[in-house]
Scaffold this motif. Structure first.
Motif, PDB file in Angstrom:
ATOM      1  N   UNK A  29      -8.249   5.511   0.957  1.00 28.67           N
ATOM      2  CA  UNK A  29      -8.839   4.834  -0.208  1.00 28.67           C
ATOM      3  C   UNK A  29      -8.419   3.356  -0.226  1.00 28.67           C
ATOM      4  N   UNK A  30      -7.129   3.122   0.015  1.00 25.56           N
ATOM      5  CA  UNK A  30      -6.629   1.744  -0.023  1.00 25.56           C
ATOM      6  C   UNK A  30      -7.231   0.907   1.111  1.00 25.56           C
ATOM      7  N   UNK A  31      -7.383   1.492   2.283  1.00 25.35           N
ATOM      8  CA  UNK A  31      -7.985   0.753   3.404  1.00 25.35           C
ATOM      9  C   UNK A  31      -9.437   0.393   3.102  1.00 25.35           C
ATOM     10  N   UNK A  32     -10.152   1.305   2.458  1.00 22.28           N
ATOM     11  CA  UNK A  32     -11.541   1.013   2.100  1.00 22.28           C
ATOM     12  C   UNK A  32     -11.606  -0.039   0.994  1.00 22.28           C
ATOM     13  N   UNK A  33     -10.668  -0.005   0.068  1.00 26.92           N
ATOM     14  CA  UNK A  33     -10.602  -1.067  -0.954  1.00 26.92           C
ATOM     15  C   UNK A  33     -10.338  -2.414  -0.281  1.00 26.92           C
ATOM     16  N   UNK A  34      -9.425  -2.430   0.683  1.00 28.34           N
ATOM     17  CA  UNK A  34      -9.103  -3.662   1.401  1.00 28.34           C
ATOM     18  C   UNK A  34     -10.319  -4.189   2.150  1.00 28.34           C
ATOM     19  N   UNK A  35     -11.047  -3.304   2.801  1.00 24.22           N
ATOM     20  CA  UNK A  35     -12.247  -3.726   3.532  1.00 24.22           C
ATOM     21  C   UNK A  35     -13.299  -4.286   2.583  1.00 24.22           C
ATOM     22  N   UNK A  36     -13.493  -3.632   1.445  1.00 23.71           N
ATOM     23  CA  UNK A  36     -14.451  -4.131   0.446  1.00 23.71           C
ATOM     24  C   UNK A  36     -14.042  -5.525  -0.020  1.00 23.71           C
ATOM     25  N   UNK A  37     -12.742  -5.726  -0.206  1.00 22.62           N
ATOM     26  CA  UNK A  37     -12.217  -7.026  -0.633  1.00 22.62           C
ATOM     27  C   UNK A  37     -12.484  -8.091   0.434  1.00 22.62           C
ATOM     28  N   UNK A  92       0.341  19.627   2.217  1.00 21.88           N
ATOM     29  CA  UNK A  92      -0.718  19.191   1.311  1.00 21.88           C
ATOM     30  C   UNK A  92      -0.404  17.854   0.669  1.00 21.88           C
ATOM     31  N   UNK A  93       0.870  17.674   0.346  1.00 18.32           N
ATOM     32  CA  UNK A  93       1.296  16.402  -0.260  1.00 18.32           C
ATOM     33  C   UNK A  93       1.125  15.260   0.739  1.00 18.32           C
ATOM     34  N   UNK A  94       1.445  15.523   1.990  1.00 17.70           N
ATOM     35  CA  UNK A  94       1.275  14.512   3.027  1.00 17.70           C
ATOM     36  C   UNK A  94      -0.211  14.194   3.227  1.00 17.70           C
ATOM     37  N   UNK A 126       0.823  -1.216   0.000  1.00 18.29           N
ATOM     38  CA  UNK A 126       0.000   0.000   0.000  1.00 18.29           C
ATOM     39  C   UNK A 126       0.854   1.261   0.000  1.00 18.29           C
ATOM     40  N   UNK A 127       1.932   1.272   0.790  1.00 17.80           N
ATOM     41  CA  UNK A 127       2.788   2.464   0.840  1.00 17.80           C
ATOM     42  C   UNK A 127       3.359   2.786  -0.535  1.00 17.80           C
ATOM     43  N   UNK A 128       3.812   1.779  -1.241  1.00 16.69           N
ATOM     44  CA  UNK A 128       4.371   1.987  -2.575  1.00 16.69           C
ATOM     45  C   UNK A 128       3.327   2.516  -3.545  1.00 16.69           C
ATOM     46  N   UNK A 129       2.137   1.956  -3.486  1.00 17.59           N
ATOM     47  CA  UNK A 129       1.047   2.399  -4.364  1.00 17.59           C
ATOM     48  C   UNK A 129       0.674   3.839  -4.042  1.00 17.59           C
ATOM     49  N   UNK A 130       0.510   4.129  -2.762  1.00 14.91           N
ATOM     50  CA  UNK A 130       0.134   5.479  -2.328  1.00 14.91           C
ATOM     51  C   UNK A 130       1.192   6.497  -2.755  1.00 14.91           C
ATOM     52  N   UNK A 174      -4.954  10.651   2.425  1.00 15.03           N
ATOM     53  CA  UNK A 174      -6.229  10.376   1.751  1.00 15.03           C
ATOM     54  C   UNK A 174      -6.153   9.089   0.937  1.00 15.03           C
ATOM     55  N   UNK A 175      -5.033   8.896   0.248  1.00 11.23           N
ATOM     56  CA  UNK A 175      -4.886   7.691  -0.570  1.00 11.23           C
ATOM     57  C   UNK A 175      -4.753   6.439   0.287  1.00 11.23           C
ATOM     58  N   UNK A 176      -4.168   6.568   1.467  1.00 12.05           N
ATOM     59  CA  UNK A 176      -4.146   5.428   2.391  1.00 12.05           C
ATOM     60  C   UNK A 176      -5.575   5.072   2.801  1.00 12.05           C
TER      61      UNK A 176
END
Length: 122
Positions: free
Chosen positions: A40-48, A29-31, A3-7, A36-38
Motif C-alpha cells: 500500500x505504501x509503495x503504491x502511495x509513493x508511486x502515486x505521489x 499472518x501478521x507478517x 514506511x517501516x514505522x508506519x507499517x 500488504x501494508x508495505x
C-alpha cells in the motif's frame, strides 16, 4: 517518510482491534499483513511521484477485486486504509507535503471502495 514505522504501527493497530487474527493466522499472518501494508505504501509513493491519485485508486479497486474473490470484505481494506490515514495524520513530521498527498489518495480510494463519488481533483 518512515514506511517501516508506519507499517508496523498500522499492523499493530489492526491486531489490537481484532485479536482473533493472531489466533487464526499466527505470526505468519501478521507478517503477511505487514507485507500488504508495505505494498500500500509503495503504491502511495508511486502515486505521489507520478502526481496521480488515479494510480492509487486504480490499485485499490484492483486489489479489492482480488481480496473479495478470496472471501475478504471490502470493509477490511477500507479499515486498513483508514488506519494508514490516521497514522499519517499523526506522524507528518518533515514530510508534511507527502503525507498530505497520501491522505488525499487514501480518502479518494476509500470513496471509490464505498462507491461514492471522488470529491474534486486529487
Amino acid at each position: 517518510m518512515n514506511f517501516d514505522g508506519i507499517v508496523n504501527k498500522v499492523t499493530e493497530m489492526i491486531y489490537e482491534r481484532e485479536p482473533s487474527l493472531l489466533e487464526r493466522f499466527g505470526e505468519k499472518g501478521k507478517e503477511k499483513c505487514r507485507e500488504d501494508n508495505h505494498h500500500h505504501m509503495k503504491h502511495l509513493q508511486s502515486a505521489f511521484e507520478l502526481n496521480q491519485a488515479a494510480f492509487f485508486t486504480d490499485y485499490a479497486f484492483w486489489l479489492n477485486g482480488i481480496l473479495t474473490k478470496h472471501g475478504m470484505k471490502t470493509q477490511h481494506l477500507i479499515d486498513n486504509f483508514e488506519l494508514i490515514h490516521t497514522v499519517l495524520r499523526e506522524e507528518k513530521g518533515e514530510d508534511e507535503q507527502q503525507a498530505e498527498a497520501f491522505t488525499l489518495y487514501l480518502s479518494a480510494a476509500i470513496a471509490v471502495l464505498k462507491g461514492e463519488p471522488v470529491k474534486g481533483e486529487v
